[in-house]
Design a protein around this motif. Structure first.
Motif, short mmCIF file in Angstrom:
data_model
loop_
_atom_site.label_atom_id
_atom_site.label_comp_id
_atom_site.label_asym_id
_atom_site.label_seq_id
_atom_site.Cartn_x
_atom_site.Cartn_y
_atom_site.Cartn_z
N THR A 1 33.95 34.12 34.00
CA THR A 1 34.33 33.31 35.16
C THR A 1 35.53 33.93 35.86
OG1 THR A 1 33.44 31.28 34.23
CG2 THR A 1 35.15 31.04 35.90
N TYR A 2 36.51 34.38 35.09
CA TYR A 2 37.69 35.02 35.70
C TYR A 2 37.28 36.26 36.49
CZ TYR A 2 40.48 32.09 32.52
OH TYR A 2 41.04 31.05 31.84
N GLY A 3 36.45 37.11 35.89
CA GLY A 3 36.01 38.32 36.57
C GLY A 3 35.19 38.03 37.81
N ALA B 1 38.86 43.75 38.19
CA ALA B 1 37.68 42.88 38.10
C ALA B 1 36.60 43.54 37.25
CB ALA B 1 37.15 42.55 39.49
N THR B 2 36.42 44.83 37.42
CA THR B 2 35.44 45.56 36.61
C THR B 2 35.76 45.45 35.13
OG1 THR B 2 35.01 47.17 38.38
CG2 THR B 2 34.46 47.85 36.13
N LEU B 3 37.01 45.66 34.77
CA LEU B 3 37.41 45.61 33.37
C LEU B 3 37.23 44.21 32.79
CD1 LEU B 3 40.58 47.88 33.53
CD2 LEU B 3 38.30 48.47 32.63
N VAL B 4 37.57 43.19 33.56
CA VAL B 4 37.39 41.81 33.09
C VAL B 4 35.90 41.52 32.90
CG1 VAL B 4 37.71 39.38 33.69
CG2 VAL B 4 39.57 41.02 34.09
N LEU B 5 35.08 41.95 33.85
CA LEU B 5 33.64 41.71 33.75
C LEU B 5 33.00 42.49 32.59
CD1 LEU B 5 32.77 41.66 37.53
CD2 LEU B 5 32.53 39.73 35.93
N LEU B 6 33.47 43.69 32.34
CA LEU B 6 32.96 44.45 31.19
C LEU B 6 33.32 43.75 29.89
CD1 LEU B 6 33.69 48.11 32.32
CD2 LEU B 6 31.44 47.04 32.02
N TYR B 7 34.54 43.23 29.81
CA TYR B 7 34.95 42.48 28.63
C TYR B 7 34.11 41.20 28.50
CZ TYR B 7 38.03 40.04 25.32
OH TYR B 7 38.54 39.36 24.24
N GLY B 8 33.90 40.51 29.60
CA GLY B 8 33.05 39.32 29.59
C GLY B 8 31.64 39.64 29.14
N THR B 9 31.09 40.76 29.61
CA THR B 9 29.75 41.18 29.19
C THR B 9 29.71 41.40 27.69
OG1 THR B 9 29.33 42.23 31.34
CG2 THR B 9 28.00 42.96 29.48
N TRP B 10 30.71 42.11 27.17
CA TRP B 10 30.76 42.34 25.73
C TRP B 10 30.85 41.03 24.97
CZ3 TRP B 10 34.62 41.57 22.00
CH2 TRP B 10 34.34 42.14 20.76
N LEU C 1 23.25 40.04 30.96
CA LEU C 1 22.69 41.05 31.86
C LEU C 1 23.17 40.87 33.30
CD1 LEU C 1 19.08 41.27 30.40
CD2 LEU C 1 21.00 42.84 30.04
N LEU C 2 23.30 39.64 33.75
CA LEU C 2 23.77 39.42 35.12
C LEU C 2 25.26 39.75 35.26
CD1 LEU C 2 21.85 36.19 36.18
CD2 LEU C 2 21.43 38.56 36.91
N THR C 3 26.04 39.37 34.27
CA THR C 3 27.46 39.72 34.30
C THR C 3 27.61 41.24 34.26
OG1 THR C 3 28.04 37.64 33.20
CG2 THR C 3 29.69 39.40 33.15
#
Length: 166
Positions: free
Chosen positions: A106-108, A82-91, A15-17
């Motif tokens: 972490t990368y995002g 960064a948005t795309l990396v964070l969305l992938y990390g969230t998934w 949720l935070l990511t």
């Protein structure tokens, strides 16, 4: 069997990511759909035209609009990536492989912290003396995003709870 305690941390990280991903998506979307507003911001910061105009600092100013606009487009590309990396990390946090989720998130988060820390706080704030401007000073906003992303990064790296079987 997963216990409620062992599920709480991945849920929190998810949720935070996702919250940082949403924020960055809205920032990038805003910059793309309302290009001119923050374009002016970037131009004024780089031109240093609202600073104290100290001769010892003004040699740093970038007044070429092509260079200013290229910097702004680079910022938007970085925000979008960064948005795309964070969305992938969230998934990935919703999947069983939390080590992979932690790594990608972490990368995002690092991308966000570099943009707001190195880009806006250090380069914009200090190199281009943004702190001197009453009109074009984004240091408070950059600090909020940097701290928010840093807290999420710390949460993502908390040790996982042990299961009852361990």
């Amino acid at each position: 069997m997963a216990t409620p305690a062992s599920r709480a941390l991945p849920l929190t990280a998810t949720l935070l990511t996702a919250s940082v991903a949403l924020y960055m998506a809205l920032v990038a979307f805003g910059n793309i759909t309302d290009f001119g507003t923050n374009q002016e911001f970037v131009r004024h910061v780089l031109a240093m035209d609202t600073t104290f105009k100290d001769d010892d600092l003004m040699w740093r100013a970038i007044t070429n609009e092509g260079v200013q606009d290229a910097a702004y487009v680079a910022i938007i590309v970085w925000e979008t990536a960064a948005t795309l990396v964070l969305l992938y990390g969230t998934w990935l946090w919703t999947r069983p492989d939390h080590a992979h989720a932690r790594r990608v998130s972490t990368y995002g988060l690092l991308m966000v912290m570099l943009l707001f820390g190195a880009g806006f706080l250090a380069i914009g704030g200090e190199w281009f003396a943004m702190w001197q401007s009453e009109d074009w000073n984004g240091l408070d906003a950059a600090t909020r995003v940097f701290v928010f992303s840093g807290v999420v990064l710390l949460v993502n790296h908390l040790p996982a709870a042990r299961t009852d079987a361990a």
